[in-house]
Design a protein around this motif. Sequence first.
Motif, PDB file in Angstrom:
ATOM      1  N   SER A   1      47.002  41.019  44.387  1.00 39.25           N
ATOM      2  CA  SER A   1      46.422  40.110  45.381  1.00 39.25           C
ATOM      3  C   SER A   1      46.767  38.649  45.128  1.00 39.25           C
ATOM      4  CB  SER A   1      44.898  40.271  45.400  1.00 39.25           C
ATOM      5  OG  SER A   1      44.327  39.798  44.189  1.00 39.25           O
ATOM      6  N   LYS A   2      47.028  38.288  43.860  1.00 38.33           N
ATOM      7  CA  LYS A   2      47.278  36.894  43.468  1.00 38.33           C
ATOM      8  C   LYS A   2      46.101  35.984  43.820  1.00 38.33           C
ATOM      9  CE  LYS A   2      51.417  38.091  42.198  1.00 38.33           C
ATOM     10  NZ  LYS A   2      51.739  38.259  40.762  1.00 38.33           N
ATOM     11  N   ASP A   3      44.913  36.569  43.909  1.00 36.30           N
ATOM     12  CA  ASP A   3      43.714  35.792  44.216  1.00 36.30           C
ATOM     13  C   ASP A   3      43.383  34.885  43.026  1.00 36.30           C
ATOM     14  OD1 ASP A   3      41.179  35.251  45.730  1.00 36.30           O
ATOM     15  OD2 ASP A   3      40.317  36.137  43.928  1.00 36.30           O
ATOM     16  N   PRO A   4      43.164  33.571  43.249  1.00 33.13           N
ATOM     17  CA  PRO A   4      42.908  32.646  42.130  1.00 33.13           C
ATOM     18  C   PRO A   4      41.722  33.051  41.266  1.00 33.13           C
ATOM     19  CG  PRO A   4      43.353  31.419  44.146  1.00 33.13           C
ATOM     20  CD  PRO A   4      43.240  32.864  44.537  1.00 33.13           C
ATOM     21  N   LEU A   5      40.657  33.547  41.893  1.00 31.27           N
ATOM     22  CA  LEU A   5      39.474  33.945  41.133  1.00 31.27           C
ATOM     23  C   LEU A   5      39.800  35.097  40.186  1.00 31.27           C
ATOM     24  CD1 LEU A   5      36.429  33.536  40.709  1.00 31.27           C
ATOM     25  CD2 LEU A   5      36.036  35.215  42.518  1.00 31.27           C
ATOM     26  N   GLN A   6      40.514  36.085  40.686  1.00 30.66           N
ATOM     27  CA  GLN A   6      40.851  37.237  39.852  1.00 30.66           C
ATOM     28  C   GLN A   6      41.910  36.889  38.813  1.00 30.66           C
ATOM     29  OE1 GLN A   6      41.258  41.084  41.844  1.00 30.66           O
ATOM     30  NE2 GLN A   6      40.571  40.151  43.746  1.00 30.66           N
ATOM     31  N   LEU A   7      42.885  36.073  39.206  1.00 33.50           N
ATOM     32  CA  LEU A   7      43.923  35.673  38.253  1.00 33.50           C
ATOM     33  C   LEU A   7      43.331  34.858  37.108  1.00 33.50           C
ATOM     34  CD1 LEU A   7      46.930  34.670  40.551  1.00 33.50           C
ATOM     35  CD2 LEU A   7      46.849  36.563  38.932  1.00 33.50           C
ATOM     36  N   GLY A   8      42.444  33.915  37.444  1.00 41.68           N
ATOM     37  CA  GLY A   8      41.814  33.098  36.416  1.00 41.68           C
ATOM     38  C   GLY A   8      40.959  33.926  35.479  1.00 41.68           C
ATOM     39  N   SER A   9      40.229  34.892  36.038  1.00 43.20           N
ATOM     40  CA  SER A   9      39.402  35.771  35.207  1.00 43.20           C
ATOM     41  C   SER A   9      40.264  36.594  34.264  1.00 43.20           C
ATOM     42  CB  SER A   9      38.568  36.698  36.098  1.00 43.20           C
ATOM     43  OG  SER A   9      37.702  35.954  36.927  1.00 43.20           O
ATOM     44  N   LEU A  10      41.355  37.132  34.796  1.00 43.44           N
ATOM     45  CA  LEU A  10      42.250  37.950  33.978  1.00 43.44           C
ATOM     46  C   LEU A  10      42.873  37.129  32.857  1.00 43.44           C
ATOM     47  CD1 LEU A  10      43.678  40.692  33.610  1.00 43.44           C
ATOM     48  CD2 LEU A  10      45.454  39.865  35.161  1.00 43.44           C
ATOM     49  N   LYS A  11      43.317  35.929  33.190  1.00 36.61           N
ATOM     50  CA  LYS A  11      43.955  35.073  32.190  1.00 36.61           C
ATOM     51  C   LYS A  11      42.956  34.655  31.112  1.00 36.61           C
ATOM     52  CE  LYS A  11      47.846  32.863  31.200  1.00 36.61           C
ATOM     53  NZ  LYS A  11      49.139  33.557  31.029  1.00 36.61           N
ATOM     54  N   GLY A  12      41.744  34.280  31.525  1.00 36.41           N
ATOM     55  CA  GLY A  12      40.725  33.885  30.558  1.00 36.41           C
ATOM     56  C   GLY A  12      40.345  35.015  29.622  1.00 36.41           C
ATOM     57  N   GLN A  13      40.225  36.230  30.161  1.00 35.50           N
ATOM     58  CA  GLN A  13      39.905  37.382  29.318  1.00 35.50           C
ATOM     59  C   GLN A  13      41.035  37.677  28.335  1.00 35.50           C
ATOM     60  OE1 GLN A  13      38.363  40.802  31.639  1.00 35.50           O
ATOM     61  NE2 GLN A  13      37.931  39.321  33.247  1.00 35.50           N
ATOM     62  N   ASP A  14      42.275  37.525  28.787  1.00 38.28           N
ATOM     63  CA  ASP A  14      43.407  37.757  27.888  1.00 38.28           C
ATOM     64  C   ASP A  14      43.396  36.771  26.724  1.00 38.28           C
ATOM     65  OD1 ASP A  14      44.297  39.886  29.332  1.00 38.28           O
ATOM     66  OD2 ASP A  14      45.850  38.797  30.424  1.00 38.28           O
ATOM     67  N   TRP A  15      43.086  35.511  27.015  1.00 36.96           N
ATOM     68  CA  TRP A  15      42.999  34.517  25.945  1.00 36.96           C
ATOM     69  C   TRP A  15      41.852  34.843  24.990  1.00 36.96           C
ATOM     70  CZ3 TRP A  15      45.692  30.534  23.938  1.00 36.96           C
ATOM     71  CH2 TRP A  15      46.830  30.115  24.631  1.00 36.96           C
ATOM     72  N   GLY A  16      40.739  35.302  25.539  1.00 33.33           N
ATOM     73  CA  GLY A  16      39.619  35.699  24.690  1.00 33.33           C
ATOM     74  C   GLY A  16      39.990  36.838  23.755  1.00 33.33           C
ATOM     75  N   LYS A  17      40.706  37.822  24.287  1.00 31.50           N
ATOM     76  CA  LYS A  17      41.150  38.944  23.450  1.00 31.50           C
ATOM     77  C   LYS A  17      42.117  38.469  22.373  1.00 31.50           C
ATOM     78  CE  LYS A  17      40.712  41.995  27.410  1.00 31.50           C
ATOM     79  NZ  LYS A  17      41.467  42.661  28.486  1.00 31.50           N
ATOM     80  N   ALA A  18      42.989  37.530  22.742  1.00 30.78           N
ATOM     81  CA  ALA A  18      43.944  37.006  21.764  1.00 30.78           C
ATOM     82  C   ALA A  18      43.220  36.292  20.623  1.00 30.78           C
ATOM     83  CB  ALA A  18      44.922  36.060  22.455  1.00 30.78           C
ATOM     84  N   ILE A  19      42.173  35.543  20.957  1.00 30.62           N
ATOM     85  CA  ILE A  19      41.399  34.839  19.926  1.00 30.62           C
ATOM     86  C   ILE A  19      40.709  35.841  19.005  1.00 30.62           C
ATOM     87  CG2 ILE A  19      39.404  33.341  19.543  1.00 30.62           C
ATOM     88  CD1 ILE A  19      40.178  31.871  22.133  1.00 30.62           C
ATOM     89  N   PHE A  20      40.094  36.866  19.588  1.00 36.25           N
ATOM     90  CA  PHE A  20      39.434  37.890  18.779  1.00 36.25           C
ATOM     91  C   PHE A  20      40.438  38.598  17.869  1.00 36.25           C
ATOM     92  CE2 PHE A  20      35.604  37.926  21.544  1.00 36.25           C
ATOM     93  CZ  PHE A  20      34.655  37.967  20.540  1.00 36.25           C
TER      94      PHE A  20
END
Length: 354
Positions: A310-329
């Motif tokens: 969908s390239k929806d900004p809300l979903q893209l931002g959520s996905l990117k933020g979660q990926d960064w969180g996983k990387a930090i963990f």
Amino acid sequence: MLVLFIIGSLSISAQDTPNDAGGSITLGFSYTAPFVSGEVMRKEDGGEFEKIATVSPSDTHWIDNSAKDGVKYYYQLILTTEEGVVTSEPVSAVSSPQWFHRGRTVMLIMVILICGLILFFIRQARGGKELYIRRIAGLEAVDDAVGRATELGRPVMFIAGIMDIDDLQTIAGLTILRRVAKKTAEYEAQVLMPTSRSLVMTAAQETVKEAYYDAGRPDIFNPDNVFYLTDDQFGFAAGCDGLMVREKPGAIFLMGSFYAESLILAETGHSVGAIQIAGTAMPSQLPFFVTACDYTLIGEEFFAASAYLSKDPLQLGSLKGQDWGKAIFLALILIGAVLSTFGITVVKDLLMVQ
């Protein structure tokens, strides 16, 4: 509130149990000389002491889990020693629930950090910045699969698993269905979708209908192409196999929760020459899909499909933020593992959830 009395060599303390939901009081005690047995006595204001527990010489504390919040209790410890009986002075405490578990402060910080990252990337996406998401071959092939089926003059078949609408994988499958249905509408192809749950059928019909409207082709939408077969697992698999053999779809999408029927469906689809794209979060079924299908969305790739397509900004931002969180963990876990090898447990202790 902590109350401490020392009677000779006997000390006893009573306090509200920290970091709990209430309903408990912790007693701490020590006696320098050996004792045979001990009794914990308790009373409320205006009452008489009653025995509520016994303690052994190896005990250093005892938790009263029968306390009521807001009630002041008095405790007394009676020890039986070789020389006689030793009785402590009464101590009091009141139980109350805590709003925050202090042992989970690090977890709170991590949650705030991840939420901050998600909001940051959502803002960036809404501001027009293109967020990088790695290429997922199975999702890139969706348009090609529909196009191939159209060129062959065959329908597209979509199966959203065998679970009901309350299953997250079913919902993820319906998200991909919307993209598939929109492409079939643009190419004026047919999409066939057998379902094993009536609610899934209803939701799928609406999803396909909206996709055809978005493509500007509501006139070619046929609600009968989304239909219910049966709730029975292998009855549903047999019905889908029969449909594959008769209709010979050019592309088959297997997106959702699958169990023992996964290989039956995938093998039949392979036998009719269809290009197959599968997606599931069921680890036990992934080997069958990887073997029999052309593309397979594994685990989180399947759930990321909505944002990816969908390239929806809300979903893209959520996905990117979660990926960064996983990387930090992951980084913290690796650092903690390396440091623990050398006997340094600082990071491990920080990540321990009490």
